[in-house]
Scaffold this motif. Structure first.
Motif, PDB file in Angstrom:
ATOM      1  N   GLY A  45     -24.737  29.343 109.692  1.00 57.66           N
ATOM      2  CA  GLY A  45     -23.790  28.358 109.190  1.00 57.66           C
ATOM      3  C   GLY A  45     -23.305  27.336 110.201  1.00 57.66           C
ATOM      4  N   ALA A  46     -24.035  27.175 111.314  1.00 55.18           N
ATOM      5  CA  ALA A  46     -23.589  26.228 112.336  1.00 55.18           C
ATOM      6  C   ALA A  46     -24.179  24.840 112.083  1.00 55.18           C
ATOM      7  CB  ALA A  46     -24.007  26.724 113.717  1.00 55.18           C
ATOM      8  N   ALA A  71     -28.922  30.266 114.027  1.00 60.85           N
ATOM      9  CA  ALA A  71     -27.587  29.667 113.996  1.00 60.85           C
ATOM     10  C   ALA A  71     -27.401  28.806 112.752  1.00 60.85           C
ATOM     11  CB  ALA A  71     -27.359  28.835 115.258  1.00 60.85           C
ATOM     12  N   ARG A  72     -28.469  28.130 112.337  1.00 55.51           N
ATOM     13  CA  ARG A  72     -28.372  27.317 111.115  1.00 55.51           C
ATOM     14  C   ARG A  72     -28.127  28.208 109.908  1.00 55.51           C
ATOM     15  NH1 ARG A  72     -33.474  23.732 110.623  1.00 55.51           N
ATOM     16  NH2 ARG A  72     -32.593  23.188 108.606  1.00 55.51           N
ATOM     17  N   VAL A  73     -28.855  29.328 109.850  1.00 57.21           N
ATOM     18  CA  VAL A  73     -28.644  30.267 108.738  1.00 57.21           C
ATOM     19  C   VAL A  73     -27.228  30.842 108.818  1.00 57.21           C
ATOM     20  CG1 VAL A  73     -29.385  32.455 107.740  1.00 57.21           C
ATOM     21  CG2 VAL A  73     -31.088  30.810 108.506  1.00 57.21           C
ATOM     22  N   GLU A  87     -32.548  28.302 114.544  1.00 55.80           N
ATOM     23  CA  GLU A  87     -32.701  28.568 113.114  1.00 55.80           C
ATOM     24  C   GLU A  87     -31.737  29.667 112.683  1.00 55.80           C
ATOM     25  OE1 GLU A  87     -37.284  27.154 112.509  1.00 55.80           O
ATOM     26  OE2 GLU A  87     -36.897  29.266 112.810  1.00 55.80           O
TER      27      GLU A  87
END
Lengths: 274, 369
Positions: free
Chosen positions: A174-175, A170-172, A168
């Motif tokens: 930008g991945a 990493a998603r935030v 999560e």
């Protein structure tokens, strides 16, 4: 008191080790015994006149080198295919929320339980239809049929232990999913991937039934099949060559374990400790 | 900096409603705290703002841009997680730089920005270390560094201090508040700790069972809770509640072993409750012990001391008043002893009243009317 405690550990350990190492010891000694010593000796546990005769005849007068390369090719191919497919499958099952992911993971595990002896007849039909019979590379997808379920199941357990928050974060950050798999999850799954690799390689290297049934020309045989079909003539066993072949054949697996087990243990205890 | 507007946000997990009709418009650069007991939906709300959880219904804008269908990376937010979520295989520098790298920022620029963030947080000397070589407080700083290096429009902090020990928590609390003043970024901060909420929030949203109970400034929440839940949740030690009978003629609220005079500000709110029961709330600091020989007060409680806890500046006592345990903070010189009979007086100006069944504050209802 302390001495007795050590005895309690080392005596049973020693006995188990002798039990486990005895076949290996027998294999090594048989491989280097002279022919007359094989069946007629005062002490079967000792080699009185060691010789490399069996090994040289095995390497010069049979297709052993070919079988060895065949096995290496098939095992590496099947391992790479299975581990990479399983990694992606396990990631999808663990992390992507989709309908039926739980059923799918159970189904994958159940398919591993089906014994090869039941599968080889339907698989043969498939191979004939595809004209893949007696093609060495065909063993790669065939081995994947039992390796992928096992590796996926193993990696599912492993990936579940990687905290979801890392992804999560990493998603935030930008991945994309692919970047998360490659940059975050892959480095953290190395211990799991190594154990999946060790299992896959060992299972493919030692596989017997499919290689025996689907490959018939000597040029396409693997070590385990080649040894038993070409070095046993009727009821005559070429014990020296058989054991030499088995000894050489175990080396790659021994090497794989020797190098990776320590890494595997270290990885398991250190990678995820926060 | 940005204005975040949350309109009628709902979240359902199958049959369960996790967040129910959440509405809030922040001011530019405001520090908003979402507080409530565990399972009240505050973290879910934060995750919806982040885009880690889809919203079931509603509209969400950041600086006018509708974001509810955008992936997290496009929302221009940064999040700090409860367990820090640092990438264990990367060192501190790489952890902070990761987000810039993904955005294609040039290497030299990344270095400058990471060093700047590290300087602000005082972690320059840790840049080459791996997360497992850091203490809890240091990890928390790295997590903050990872958030500030992006220069986001909104900060989201999910219980960032709950894994730290008590002393460190107080220090980090002040630092986060200072950081917010310095950067001025609109922030949402989730906590279950009402002390954290009161000390840090410019505005606090109190939640319970997925519903917003009250949204207000810290002192207003403390002074004017809209219902019994907020009254009991905000403030430490918690507010005392007693069941009282309203005697309209005598203008008194009385129960077993206590009787309060009704202050003029309460009479209007109480008028529909003539000869009925109401719930009376009094904060521990508004109860004082009556010294021997002093004049009789208008509002008193009588009971037996069950527990004495000297806190240094004041002494906290628990008194059994007609079967209800009341906490009071009394002058340390009173020096009560366990099993002593004691008389306590209540400041009528600070009495709260709640409806017995709806638990709504009578004073808030009166103000609304």
């Amino acid at each position: 008191m302390r001495g007795w405690r050590q005895w309690k550990i080392y005596v049973p350990l020693g006995l188990v080790m002798i039990f486990l190492m005895l076949p290996f010891y027998w294999m090594v000694t048989t491989a280097i015994k002279a022919r007359h010593e094989l069946l007629n000796t005062t002490n079967p546990f000792w080699v009185f006149a060691p010789t490399l005769h069996h090994i040289t005849t095995l390497l010069t007068q049979t297709d052993y080198g070919r079988w060895f390369l065949n096995t290496l090719f098939v095992s590496l191919g099947a391992t790479i295919l299975s581990v990479s497919v399983s990694y992606m499958a396990a990631y999808a099952i663990v992390r992507l929320r989709f309908r039926g992911s739980r059923v799918l993971s159970t189904a994958i595990f159940l398919s591993y339980i089906v014994p090869p002896a039941i599968l080889f007849i339907p698989l043969a039909t498939v191979l004939i239809q595809l004209h893949w019979f007696n093609h060495l590379w065909a063993l790669i997808p065939i081995y994947a049929t039992f390796l992928i379920p096992f590796c996926t199941w193993l990696l599912i357990g492993f990936l579940r232990n990687i905290p979801r928050e890392l992804e999560e974060a990493a998603r935030v950050d930008g991945a994309s999913y692919l970047k998360i798999m490659r940059r975050i999850i892959l480095p953290l799954s190395i211990p799991g991937l190594i154990s999946a690799t060790i299992f896959s390689f060992t299972l493919s290297w030692n596989e017997y039934l499919y290689a025996l049934v689907y490959m018939f020309s000597s040029a396409n045989k693997t070590v385990s099949v080649g040894l038993t079909t070409e070095l046993i003539h009727g009821d005559v066993f070429q014990w020296g060559q058989l054991m030499s072949g088995a000894l050489l054949g175990t080396l790659p697996v021994v090497i794989v374990y020797f190098f990776f087990v320590e890494y595997y243990v270290a990885g398991m205890s250190g990678a995820l400790k926060e | 900096m940005a204005v975040v507007n949350l309109e009628h946000i709902w979240k359902r997990f199958g049959e369960t409603v996790a967040v129910q009709d959440f509405n809030l418009e922040t001011n530019d650069g405001e520090f908003v705290v979402l507080v409530g007991p565990s399972g009240c939906g505050k973290s879910t709300m934060l995750r919806m703002i982040a885009g880690l959880e889809e919203i079931s219904e509603g509209r969400m804008t950041i600086e006018g841009r509708e974001v509810q269908h955008m992936p997290p990376k496009d929302r221009d937010i940064a999040m700090v997680f409860q367990n820090y979520a640092l990438y264990p295989h990367m060192n501190v520098f790489q952890n902070i730089a990761f987000t810039l790298e993904l955005r294609g920022v040039r290497k030299a620029e990344i270095k400058t920005q990471v060093e700047e963030a590290a300087r602000i947080l005082g972690i320059e000397h840790l840049l080459q270390r791996k997360p497992r070589e850091l203490s809890g407080g240091q990890r928390q700083r790295v997590a903050l560094g990872r958030a500030i290096v992006r220069h986001p429009q909104v900060f989201l902090l999910d219980e960032p201090l709950s894994n730290l020990d008590a002393k460190l928590r107080v220090g980090m609390r002040a630092e986060i508040a200072k950081l917010h003043r310095r950067l001025g970024v609109t922030s949402f901060y989730v906590t279950h700790d009402q002390v954290e909420a009161l000390t840090m929030g410019q505005r606090i949203v109190v939640m319970r069972d997925g519903q917003v109970q009250q949204t207000s400034t810290p002192l207003d929440l403390y002074d004017n809770p809209v219902n019994k839940f907020v009254a009991g949740f905000i403030g430490n030690p918690a507010m005392n509640f007693l069941t009282a009978h309203f005697e309209a003629e005598a203008r008194r609220l009385s129960g077993e072993s206590f009787s309060f005079e009704v202050a003029p500000r309460l009479s209007e709110a109480l008028s529909p409750y003539t000869d009925q029961q109401v719930c009376v709330g009094v904060r521990p600091e508004h109860i004082q012990a009556v010294r021997d020989g002093s004049e009789t007060r208008a509002s008193t409680l009588k009971g037996t001391v069950e527990l004495v806890e000297p806190l240094g500046s004041v002494t906290e006592i628990q008194v059994n008043v007609g079967g209800t345990l009341i906490t009071a903070q009394v002058d340390r010189n009173i020096n009560p002893r366990t099993d002593d009979s004691i008389e306590l007086s209540v400041d009528p100006a600070h009495v709260h009243l709640f409806d017995m069944s709806s638990e709504e504050s009578l004073l808030a209802q009166q103000a609304a009317a």
